[in-house]
Design a protein around this motif. Structure first.
Motif, mmCIF file in Angstrom:
data_model
loop_
_atom_site.group_PDB
_atom_site.id
_atom_site.type_symbol
_atom_site.label_atom_id
_atom_site.label_comp_id
_atom_site.label_asym_id
_atom_site.label_seq_id
_atom_site.Cartn_x
_atom_site.Cartn_y
_atom_site.Cartn_z
ATOM 1 N N PHE A 72 0.933 -0.757 0.386
ATOM 2 C CA PHE A 72 -0.109 -0.169 0.372
ATOM 3 C C PHE A 72 0.894 1.035 -0.457
ATOM 4 O O PHE A 72 0.856 2.396 -0.575
ATOM 5 N N ALA A 73 2.028 1.603 0.693
ATOM 6 C CA ALA A 73 2.537 2.689 1.202
ATOM 7 C C ALA A 73 3.333 2.289 -0.795
ATOM 8 O O ALA A 73 3.476 3.652 -0.854
ATOM 9 N N ARG A 78 4.652 4.282 -6.414
ATOM 10 C CA ARG A 78 4.617 3.776 -7.803
ATOM 11 C C ARG A 78 3.562 2.338 -7.640
ATOM 12 O O ARG A 78 3.379 1.647 -6.904
ATOM 13 N N GLU A 79 2.576 2.928 -8.396
ATOM 14 C CA GLU A 79 1.080 1.832 -8.237
ATOM 15 C C GLU A 79 1.853 1.092 -8.828
ATOM 16 O O GLU A 79 0.978 -0.345 -8.207
ATOM 17 N N LEU A 80 2.659 0.248 -9.426
ATOM 18 C CA LEU A 80 2.135 -0.589 -10.205
ATOM 19 C C LEU A 80 3.704 -1.866 -9.407
ATOM 20 O O LEU A 80 3.859 -2.832 -8.888
ATOM 21 N N GLY A 81 4.714 -0.897 -8.883
ATOM 22 C CA GLY A 81 5.613 -1.976 -7.717
ATOM 23 C C GLY A 81 4.865 -2.128 -6.940
ATOM 24 O O GLY A 81 4.478 -3.247 -6.407
ATOM 25 N N GLY A 82 3.907 -1.259 -6.054
ATOM 26 C CA GLY A 82 2.923 -1.277 -4.951
ATOM 27 C C GLY A 82 1.739 -2.769 -5.001
ATOM 28 O O GLY A 82 1.491 -3.338 -4.097
ATOM 29 N N LEU A 84 2.570 -5.368 -7.264
ATOM 30 C CA LEU A 84 2.984 -6.147 -7.406
ATOM 31 C C LEU A 84 3.795 -6.564 -6.078
ATOM 32 O O LEU A 84 3.394 -8.098 -5.316
ATOM 33 N N VAL A 85 3.585 -5.663 -5.132
ATOM 34 C CA VAL A 85 4.290 -6.000 -3.705
ATOM 35 C C VAL A 85 2.801 -6.807 -2.566
ATOM 36 O O VAL A 85 3.187 -8.056 -2.274
ATOM 37 N N THR A 86 1.639 -6.239 -3.021
ATOM 38 C CA THR A 86 0.556 -6.610 -2.181
ATOM 39 C C THR A 86 0.456 -8.284 -3.007
ATOM 40 O O THR A 86 -0.333 -8.268 -2.165
ATOM 41 N N LEU A 87 0.116 -8.244 -3.906
ATOM 42 C CA LEU A 87 -0.045 -9.397 -4.456
ATOM 43 C C LEU A 87 0.648 -10.811 -4.807
ATOM 44 O O LEU A 87 -0.048 -11.387 -4.221
ATOM 45 N N SER A 88 2.470 -10.323 -4.321
ATOM 46 C CA SER A 88 3.042 -11.486 -3.812
ATOM 47 C C SER A 88 2.741 -11.804 -2.439
ATOM 48 O O SER A 88 3.165 -13.223 -2.912
ATOM 49 N N SER A 89 2.678 -10.458 -1.927
ATOM 50 C CA SER A 89 2.324 -11.195 -0.309
ATOM 51 C C SER A 89 1.267 -11.937 -0.004
ATOM 52 O O SER A 89 1.561 -12.375 0.344
ATOM 53 N N LEU A 90 0.390 -11.233 -0.797
ATOM 54 C CA LEU A 90 -0.817 -11.706 -0.309
ATOM 55 C C LEU A 90 -0.459 -12.938 -1.220
ATOM 56 O O LEU A 90 -1.737 -14.330 -0.495
#
Length: 111
Positions: A72-73, A78-82, A84-90
Motif C-alpha cells: 500500500f505504501a 509507484r502504483e505497479l510496484g505497490g 506487485l508487492v501487495t499481490l505477491s505478499s497475499l
C-alpha cells in the motif's frame, strides 16, 4: 506588422500529461482505502496475546499484514510496484498457509 496567433494552454508542451479527473479520483479512493485497511489491520493485530508467535506465524505476519501494508505504501508513489508487492505478499501468504496446514483460510476475512 504581422500578428502571430495566440497560443493556448493545449498548444504548450507539458512535462507531464494531464490525467483525467476520473483516474485521479480512483487513485485517491484507492489511497484512502489503503489507509482504512491499514488502520483495521493494525487494530486487529495489536489486540495482544499471551504467548510468543511461532516461526510460521512470524512468516505469515510478514506476508499479511506487513507485506500488504508495505505494498500500500509503495503504491502511493509507484502504483505497479505497490500492486506487485501487495499481490505477491497475499499470494505468498496463501501458499504458506496451504503448505503449513493443507487448507486455505476459511474465515470471511480471507474469502
Amino acid at each position: 506588422m504581422s500578428h502571430s496567433p495566440e497560443l493556448t494552454h493545449s498548444d504548450l508542451p507539458s512535462s507531464q500529461p494531464r490525467l483525467p479527473r476520473v483516474a485521479t479520483a480512483v487513485r485517491w479512493i484507492a489511497r484512502i482505502g489503503s489507509l482504512v485497511s491499514t488502520a483495521y489491520l493494525i487494530a486487529f493485530f495489536t489486540e495482544g496475546g499471551d504467548r510468543s508467535p511461532r516461526l510460521i506465524e512470524i512468516a505469515l505476519l510478514l506476508l499479511f499484514p506487513a507485506g500488504i501494508v508495505l505494498g500500500f505504501a509503495i503504491a502511493w508513489r509507484r502504483e505497479l510496484g505497490g500492486a506487485l508487492v501487495t499481490l505477491s505478499s497475499l499470494g505468498g501468504f496463501y501458499l504458506l498457509m496451504y503448505s503449513a496446514s493443507g487448507e486455505l483460510p476459511a474465515a470471511e476475512l480471507f474469502a
